[in-house]
Design a protein around this motif. Structure first.
Motif, short mmCIF file in Angstrom:
data_model
loop_
_atom_site.label_atom_id
_atom_site.label_comp_id
_atom_site.label_asym_id
_atom_site.label_seq_id
_atom_site.Cartn_x
_atom_site.Cartn_y
_atom_site.Cartn_z
N ALA A 180 0.84 -1.14 -0.01
CA ALA A 180 -0.14 0.07 0.07
C ALA A 180 0.92 1.17 -0.20
CB ALA A 180 -0.83 -0.16 1.07
N LEU A 181 2.12 1.10 0.56
CA LEU A 181 2.96 2.44 0.84
C LEU A 181 3.60 2.55 -0.51
CD1 LEU A 181 4.42 1.81 4.48
CD2 LEU A 181 2.80 3.59 3.79
N ILE A 182 4.06 1.62 -1.15
CA ILE A 182 4.50 1.48 -2.22
C ILE A 182 3.81 2.07 -3.51
CG2 ILE A 182 5.74 0.33 -4.21
CD1 ILE A 182 6.96 -1.58 -2.20
N ARG A 183 2.55 1.78 -3.42
CA ARG A 183 1.47 2.29 -4.31
C ARG A 183 1.26 3.62 -4.34
NH1 ARG A 183 -3.56 -1.55 -5.37
NH2 ARG A 183 -3.46 -0.72 -7.52
N THR A 184 1.43 4.30 -3.14
CA THR A 184 1.07 5.66 -2.80
C THR A 184 2.38 6.62 -3.38
OG1 THR A 184 1.98 5.74 -0.75
CG2 THR A 184 -0.54 5.25 -0.94
N GLY A 185 3.67 5.73 -3.67
CA GLY A 185 4.77 6.67 -4.04
C GLY A 185 5.69 6.68 -3.00
N ALA A 186 5.71 5.92 -1.94
CA ALA A 186 7.04 5.82 -0.82
C ALA A 186 8.03 5.03 -1.46
CB ALA A 186 6.38 5.00 0.44
N PRO A 187 9.22 5.70 -1.20
CA PRO A 187 10.37 4.97 -1.63
C PRO A 187 10.61 3.64 -1.26
CG PRO A 187 10.82 7.24 -0.90
CD PRO A 187 9.58 7.02 -0.50
N ILE A 188 10.99 2.98 -2.19
CA ILE A 188 11.09 1.37 -1.96
C ILE A 188 12.05 1.31 -0.78
CG2 ILE A 188 11.62 -0.95 -2.83
CD1 ILE A 188 10.50 0.20 -5.73
N ALA A 189 13.31 1.78 -0.97
CA ALA A 189 14.13 1.53 -0.08
C ALA A 189 13.76 2.10 1.34
CB ALA A 189 15.44 2.47 -0.19
N ASP A 190 12.72 3.20 1.63
CA ASP A 190 12.50 3.55 2.87
C ASP A 190 11.60 2.55 3.25
OD1 ASP A 190 14.01 5.89 2.48
OD2 ASP A 190 12.41 7.28 2.02
N VAL A 191 10.67 1.95 2.54
CA VAL A 191 9.60 1.27 2.87
C VAL A 191 10.20 -0.16 3.54
CG1 VAL A 191 7.85 -0.52 2.12
CG2 VAL A 191 7.72 1.86 1.37
N ALA A 192 11.07 -0.63 2.84
CA ALA A 192 12.11 -1.81 3.51
C ALA A 192 12.48 -1.60 4.87
CB ALA A 192 13.05 -2.21 2.31
N HIS A 193 13.30 -0.36 4.98
CA HIS A 193 13.70 -0.10 6.33
C HIS A 193 12.83 0.14 7.50
CE1 HIS A 193 15.44 3.07 9.14
NE2 HIS A 193 16.62 2.01 9.06
N ASP A 194 11.98 1.19 7.05
CA ASP A 194 10.72 1.37 8.24
C ASP A 194 9.82 0.14 8.53
OD1 ASP A 194 11.53 4.02 7.78
OD2 ASP A 194 9.92 4.65 6.36
N LEU A 195 9.60 -0.76 7.71
CA LEU A 195 8.94 -2.00 8.11
C LEU A 195 9.72 -3.12 8.73
CD1 LEU A 195 5.94 -1.94 5.39
CD2 LEU A 195 6.01 -1.02 7.70
N GLY A 196 11.29 -2.71 8.69
CA GLY A 196 11.86 -3.93 9.54
C GLY A 196 12.37 -4.92 8.56
N TYR A 197 12.40 -4.91 7.05
CA TYR A 197 13.00 -5.93 6.38
C TYR A 197 14.28 -5.66 6.34
CZ TYR A 197 8.24 -6.68 4.26
OH TYR A 197 7.06 -7.17 4.24
N TYR A 198 15.01 -6.95 6.25
CA TYR A 198 16.64 -6.86 6.35
C TYR A 198 17.18 -5.83 5.14
CZ TYR A 198 15.68 -11.09 9.39
OH TYR A 198 15.28 -11.80 10.26
N ARG A 209 5.53 -13.45 -2.64
CA ARG A 209 4.97 -14.34 -2.11
C ARG A 209 3.52 -13.89 -1.67
NH1 ARG A 209 6.64 -17.25 3.73
NH2 ARG A 209 4.49 -18.56 4.03
N PHE A 210 3.32 -12.55 -1.11
CA PHE A 210 2.14 -12.41 -0.41
C PHE A 210 1.18 -11.41 -1.56
CE2 PHE A 210 4.68 -13.09 3.58
CZ PHE A 210 4.21 -14.17 3.85
N ILE A 211 2.01 -10.64 -2.13
CA ILE A 211 1.11 -9.65 -3.05
C ILE A 211 1.21 -10.18 -4.49
CG2 ILE A 211 1.21 -7.26 -3.77
CD1 ILE A 211 0.67 -7.80 -0.58
N GLY A 212 2.22 -10.89 -5.02
CA GLY A 212 1.99 -11.54 -5.97
C GLY A 212 2.77 -10.51 -7.42
N HIS A 213 3.52 -9.37 -6.85
CA HIS A 213 4.13 -8.23 -7.81
C HIS A 213 5.24 -8.03 -7.11
CE1 HIS A 213 0.51 -8.61 -10.64
NE2 HIS A 213 -0.18 -8.59 -9.75
N THR A 214 6.07 -7.50 -8.08
CA THR A 214 7.26 -6.62 -7.71
C THR A 214 7.16 -5.31 -7.30
OG1 THR A 214 7.75 -5.72 -9.77
CG2 THR A 214 8.50 -7.83 -9.50
N ALA A 215 7.78 -4.58 -6.31
CA ALA A 215 7.91 -3.31 -5.84
C ALA A 215 7.61 -2.48 -6.99
CB ALA A 215 8.95 -3.15 -5.04
#
Length: 232
Positions: A180-198, A209-215
């Motif tokens: 949802a954040l990526i679709r609103t234009g949030a930077p992909i790197a920021d989303v990964a960091h803010d949501l705790g992805y490695y 796996r869960f959405i079925g599409h790339t960022a």
């Protein structure tokens, strides 16, 4: 055209979201993972059909009937249909056969056909009848509360109520938030960091796996038609 969704929140503790849509010119969509149970009604022509859908553990491609109207109630986490065998209905559902133009019979109880504006009244009636039940432990544990029981007991409890483990629920909810954040234009790197992805590859695997599409596809709008996705 595609599928246009209207959705709203609810003050009912049993309901996470109420939505409606109509299909037009699309026959397939990506059904993204969800940890929630859903009660959904749909109509093509004059005949209504009603079903309960269990949690979806991963993204799948779903067929969309053309020129069909849908109304859905996504139950809150920890809210389930009591008579249903939860574990067996993950990635599946059950249709109710006894449906008229104005009512549906669900587990021996005749209730009004679900509508977008009166979903709360319907679920309240189902809760009074014991058809819909809410387990607050699920929400409390996901919110960070640590019950005085073992992790194994918590996992068994989650499996009984949701059909999923606590870890699976958290992964699904995090992936949905990221999409949802990526679709609103949030930077992909920021989303990964803010949501705790490695790192971004970790985010990419989760989205696949869960959405079925790339960022990138989500950001550029080339992911095609998705099932209901919104910011939590």
């Amino acid at each position: 055209m595609g599928i246009e969704f209207d959705d709203r929140t609810s003050e009912s503790p049993y309901i996470e979201r109420v939505w409606r849509s109509r299909s037009d010119g699309v026959d397939r969509m990506t059904s993204i993972a969800t940890a929630h149970w859903t009660l959904v009604a749909w109509r093509a022509g004059t005949a209504w059909r009603v079903a309960a859908q269990g949690p979806e553990s991963g993204a799948t491609t779903a067929r969309v009937p053309t020129e069909t109207e849908f109304v859905g109630i996504r139950l809150s986490l920890g809210t389930t249909f009591e008579p249903m065998p939860t574990g067996r209905l993950v990635d599946g559902g059950a249709e109710f056969a006894d449906v008229s133009r104005h009512s549906v019979r669900i587990f021996g109880h005749t209730v009004p056909l679900l509508g977008y504006d009166d979903a709360e009244d319907l679920v309240r009636r189902m809760a009074r009848a014991g058809v819909v039940v809410r387990d607050p432990l699920v929400r409390d544990v996901l919110g960070g509360w640590l019950p005085d029981v073992t992790d194994r007991t918590v996992r068994r409890h989650f499996a009984r109520v949701t059909g999923l483990t606590p870890g699976a629920v958290r992964q699904i909810e995090r992936a949905r938030t990221a999409a949802a954040l990526i679709r609103t234009g949030a930077p992909i790197a920021d989303v990964a960091h803010d949501l705790g992805y490695y790192d971004q590859p970790h985010l990419a695997r989760s989205l696949d796996r869960f959405i079925g599409h790339t960022a990138t596809a989500l950001r550029d709008g080339t992911s095609g038609q998705l099932s209901l996705l919104y910011k939590t």
